[in-house]
Motif scaffolding. Structure first.
Motif, PDB file in Angstrom:
ATOM      1  N   GLU A  14       0.827  -1.205   0.000  1.00 30.32           N
ATOM      2  CA  GLU A  14       0.000   0.000   0.000  1.00 30.32           C
ATOM      3  C   GLU A  14       0.864   1.260   0.000  1.00 30.32           C
ATOM      4  OE1 GLU A  14      -3.684   2.065   2.488  1.00 30.32           O
ATOM      5  OE2 GLU A  14      -3.284  -0.084   2.696  1.00 30.32           O
ATOM      6  N   LYS A  15       1.962   1.249   0.723  1.00 24.10           N
ATOM      7  CA  LYS A  15       2.874   2.398   0.726  1.00 24.10           C
ATOM      8  C   LYS A  15       3.460   2.619  -0.664  1.00 24.10           C
ATOM      9  CE  LYS A  15       4.460   1.743   5.502  1.00 24.10           C
ATOM     10  NZ  LYS A  15       5.651   1.429   6.330  1.00 24.10           N
ATOM     11  N   LEU A  16       3.879   1.528  -1.299  1.00 19.43           N
ATOM     12  CA  LEU A  16       4.548   1.623  -2.595  1.00 19.43           C
ATOM     13  C   LEU A  16       3.622   2.191  -3.659  1.00 19.43           C
ATOM     14  CD1 LEU A  16       7.253   0.990  -3.976  1.00 19.43           C
ATOM     15  CD2 LEU A  16       6.379  -1.304  -4.462  1.00 19.43           C
ATOM     16  N   ILE A  17       2.385   1.731  -3.695  1.00 23.32           N
ATOM     17  CA  ILE A  17       1.467   2.191  -4.736  1.00 23.32           C
ATOM     18  C   ILE A  17       1.016   3.631  -4.488  1.00 23.32           C
ATOM     19  CG2 ILE A  17      -0.814   1.548  -3.814  1.00 23.32           C
ATOM     20  CD1 ILE A  17      -1.282   0.230  -6.624  1.00 23.32           C
ATOM     21  N   ARG A  18       1.245   4.122  -3.264  1.00 26.23           N
ATOM     22  CA  ARG A  18       0.924   5.523  -2.961  1.00 26.23           C
ATOM     23  C   ARG A  18       2.147   6.428  -3.142  1.00 26.23           C
ATOM     24  NH1 ARG A  18      -4.100   5.006  -1.463  1.00 26.23           N
ATOM     25  NH2 ARG A  18      -4.810   3.435   0.017  1.00 26.23           N
ATOM     26  N   GLY A  19       3.234   5.846  -3.641  1.00 25.51           N
ATOM     27  CA  GLY A  19       4.417   6.646  -3.918  1.00 25.51           C
ATOM     28  C   GLY A  19       5.310   6.877  -2.721  1.00 25.51           C
ATOM     29  N   GLU A  20       5.092   6.133  -1.643  1.00 21.55           N
ATOM     30  CA  GLU A  20       5.914   6.279  -0.455  1.00 21.55           C
ATOM     31  C   GLU A  20       7.142   5.372  -0.548  1.00 21.55           C
ATOM     32  OE1 GLU A  20       3.550   5.649   3.059  1.00 21.55           O
ATOM     33  OE2 GLU A  20       1.817   6.666   2.181  1.00 21.55           O
ATOM     34  N   SER A  21       8.190   5.726   0.178  1.00 18.71           N
ATOM     35  CA  SER A  21       9.395   4.901   0.190  1.00 18.71           C
ATOM     36  C   SER A  21       9.173   3.668   1.054  1.00 18.71           C
ATOM     37  CB  SER A  21      10.588   5.701   0.719  1.00 18.71           C
ATOM     38  OG  SER A  21      10.345   6.140   2.037  1.00 18.71           O
ATOM     39  N   VAL A  22       9.866   2.590   0.716  1.00 18.69           N
ATOM     40  CA  VAL A  22       9.718   1.334   1.450  1.00 18.69           C
ATOM     41  C   VAL A  22      11.102   0.716   1.684  1.00 18.69           C
ATOM     42  CG1 VAL A  22       7.412   0.851   0.554  1.00 18.69           C
ATOM     43  CG2 VAL A  22       9.415  -0.008  -0.677  1.00 18.69           C
ATOM     44  N   GLU A  23      11.172  -0.126   2.699  1.00 21.54           N
ATOM     45  CA  GLU A  23      12.365  -0.903   2.971  1.00 21.54           C
ATOM     46  C   GLU A  23      12.128  -2.328   2.498  1.00 21.54           C
ATOM     47  OE1 GLU A  23      15.307  -0.056   4.275  1.00 21.54           O
ATOM     48  OE2 GLU A  23      14.738   2.063   4.428  1.00 21.54           O
ATOM     49  N   VAL A  24      13.020  -2.845   1.659  1.00 24.64           N
ATOM     50  CA  VAL A  24      12.851  -4.202   1.150  1.00 24.64           C
ATOM     51  C   VAL A  24      13.895  -5.123   1.764  1.00 24.64           C
ATOM     52  CG1 VAL A  24      11.876  -3.370  -1.021  1.00 24.64           C
ATOM     53  CG2 VAL A  24      14.339  -3.807  -0.869  1.00 24.64           C
ATOM     54  N   LEU A  25      13.642  -6.418   1.707  1.00 25.06           N
ATOM     55  CA  LEU A  25      14.573  -7.398   2.250  1.00 25.06           C
ATOM     56  C   LEU A  25      15.836  -7.466   1.391  1.00 25.06           C
ATOM     57  CD1 LEU A  25      12.144 -10.354   3.036  1.00 25.06           C
ATOM     58  CD2 LEU A  25      13.097  -8.719   4.670  1.00 25.06           C
ATOM     59  N   PRO A  26      16.981  -7.725   1.987  1.00 25.50           N
ATOM     60  CA  PRO A  26      18.195  -7.947   1.192  1.00 25.50           C
ATOM     61  C   PRO A  26      18.006  -9.168   0.296  1.00 25.50           C
ATOM     62  CG  PRO A  26      18.705  -7.805   3.542  1.00 25.50           C
ATOM     63  CD  PRO A  26      17.229  -7.871   3.424  1.00 25.50           C
ATOM     64  N   TYR A  27      18.548  -9.109  -0.910  1.00 31.31           N
ATOM     65  CA  TYR A  27      18.419 -10.280  -1.773  1.00 31.31           C
ATOM     66  C   TYR A  27      19.367 -11.383  -1.341  1.00 31.31           C
ATOM     67  CZ  TYR A  27      22.180  -7.733  -4.286  1.00 31.31           C
ATOM     68  OH  TYR A  27      23.309  -7.041  -4.620  1.00 31.31           O
ATOM     69  N   LYS A  28      19.040 -12.592  -1.767  1.00 31.25           N
ATOM     70  CA  LYS A  28      19.839 -13.774  -1.472  1.00 31.25           C
ATOM     71  C   LYS A  28      20.562 -14.224  -2.738  1.00 31.25           C
ATOM     72  CE  LYS A  28      16.405 -15.412   1.890  1.00 31.25           C
ATOM     73  NZ  LYS A  28      15.477 -16.527   2.215  1.00 31.25           N
ATOM     74  N   PRO A  29      21.624 -15.024  -2.601  1.00 31.99           N
ATOM     75  CA  PRO A  29      22.315 -15.539  -3.785  1.00 31.99           C
ATOM     76  C   PRO A  29      21.399 -16.431  -4.611  1.00 31.99           C
ATOM     77  CG  PRO A  29      23.624 -15.864  -1.798  1.00 31.99           C
ATOM     78  CD  PRO A  29      22.256 -15.450  -1.347  1.00 31.99           C
ATOM     79  N   TRP A  30      21.619 -16.400  -5.915  1.00 33.41           N
ATOM     80  CA  TRP A  30      20.888 -17.285  -6.820  1.00 33.41           C
ATOM     81  C   TRP A  30      21.298 -18.736  -6.541  1.00 33.41           C
ATOM     82  CZ3 TRP A  30      17.143 -14.972  -9.487  1.00 33.41           C
ATOM     83  CH2 TRP A  30      16.464 -15.713 -10.464  1.00 33.41           C
ATOM     84  N   THR A  31      20.438 -19.685  -6.850  1.00 34.87           N
ATOM     85  CA  THR A  31      20.764 -21.079  -6.564  1.00 34.87           C
ATOM     86  C   THR A  31      21.925 -21.562  -7.421  1.00 34.87           C
ATOM     87  OG1 THR A  31      19.206 -21.908  -8.219  1.00 34.87           O
ATOM     88  CG2 THR A  31      18.363 -21.610  -5.991  1.00 34.87           C
TER      89      THR A  31
END
Length: 266
Positions: free
Chosen positions: A228-245
């Motif tokens: 909901e924050k993202l679609i309203r144009g607000e900033s968000v914190e995302v999870l760090p990505y993991k290595p590809w398999t």
């Protein structure tokens, strides 16, 4: 649930063909449990330009649908922007816009390539305060063959929107497998139906949320927090990505993948 990507706006692209069809599509979204639905007609130069060339018509259709369903679902206006070198200029001039007029924008690649100018463009957009959401990366052949490109773009702040239909096998087994891997390594940040009609490529989306919950509960919870924050144009914190398999890494290595710099001509 939030649906970040649909072609519900009628008679502007290859999506809904009529008001009646649009209404059926919205009803399906409601039955799926969607609370916020983005209307994102294509903007592709030389192919689908009607939505942005006639903004008055867009606004009239949008306002009619918004008012009709205001007590049952929230509609958000936006555009799915085909990437092009002057995309930033188009946004800054007001020719196109992001979700609800914000600086959060839905951008797509063609299904075969990653443009050589993409990294530079996204870097400039980030500097100007834009949040890029890349539509259906799982459907792009170059990204599937070289997942490292996903990491490069994500390091520039690009977020990724998964098509719900990709998990249903609508675009083939390779796309489905790649979609699940994206979920597992924390590289899905939004989900869209990419619904085009009331049948076939329709508005089903609940299954995608449920499968994400099963494959990666932590990423699912963050998705619920952020959508909901993202679609309203607000900033968000995302999870760090993991290595590809490792299995996919081996497959990519055997193909003697080119580095991202090679794509830029260096």
């Amino acid at each position: 649930m939030v649906d970040f990507h649909s072609h519900v706006l009628f008679d502007v692209d290859d999506g809904s063909e009529s008001l009646e069809m649009s209404m059926k599509m919205i009803e399906q979204s409601i039955s799926e449990g969607v609370r916020i639905l983005a209307l994102t007609p294509h903007h592709i130069k030389g192919l689908f330009e009607q939505a942005m060339e006639n903004k008055e018509s867009y606004e009239e259709k949008f306002q009619f649908l918004k008012k009709k369903y205001e007590d049952r679902i929230e509609l958000v206006k936006s555009v799915e922007l085909m990437i092009r070198e002057d995309l930033l200029e188009e946004l800054q001039s007001g020719k196109t816009f992001g979700y609800g007029g914000s600086k959060t924008v839905l951008v797509e690649f063609n299904l075969l390539e990653v443009p050589t100018y993409a990294e530079g463009l996204f870097y400039k957009m980030k500097k100007e305060g834009y949040q890029v959401i890349l539509a259906h990366p799982e459907r792009n052949k170059a990204l599937r063959e070289d997942p490292e490109l996903l990491y490069h773009l994500h390091d520039l702040g690009v977020l990724y929107q998964l098509n719900a239909g990709s998990l249903l096998g609508q675009f083939g087994e390779k796309v489905t497998k790649f979609s699940k891997e994206l979920i597992k390594v924390n590289l899905i940040h939004a989900i869209g139906s990419d619904g085009h009609k009331d049948k076939v490529r329709d508005m089903r989306i609940r299954h995608a949320y449920e499968e994400m919950k099963e494959l990666n509960p932590e990423a699912y919870e963050r998705l619920l927090e952020n959508s909901e924050k993202l679609i309203r144009g607000e900033s968000v914190e995302v999870l760090p990505y993991k290595p590809w398999t490792e299995s996919v890494k081996v497959r990519v290595k055997k193909k003697k993948k080119k580095s991202f710099l090679a794509f830029l001509g260096f």
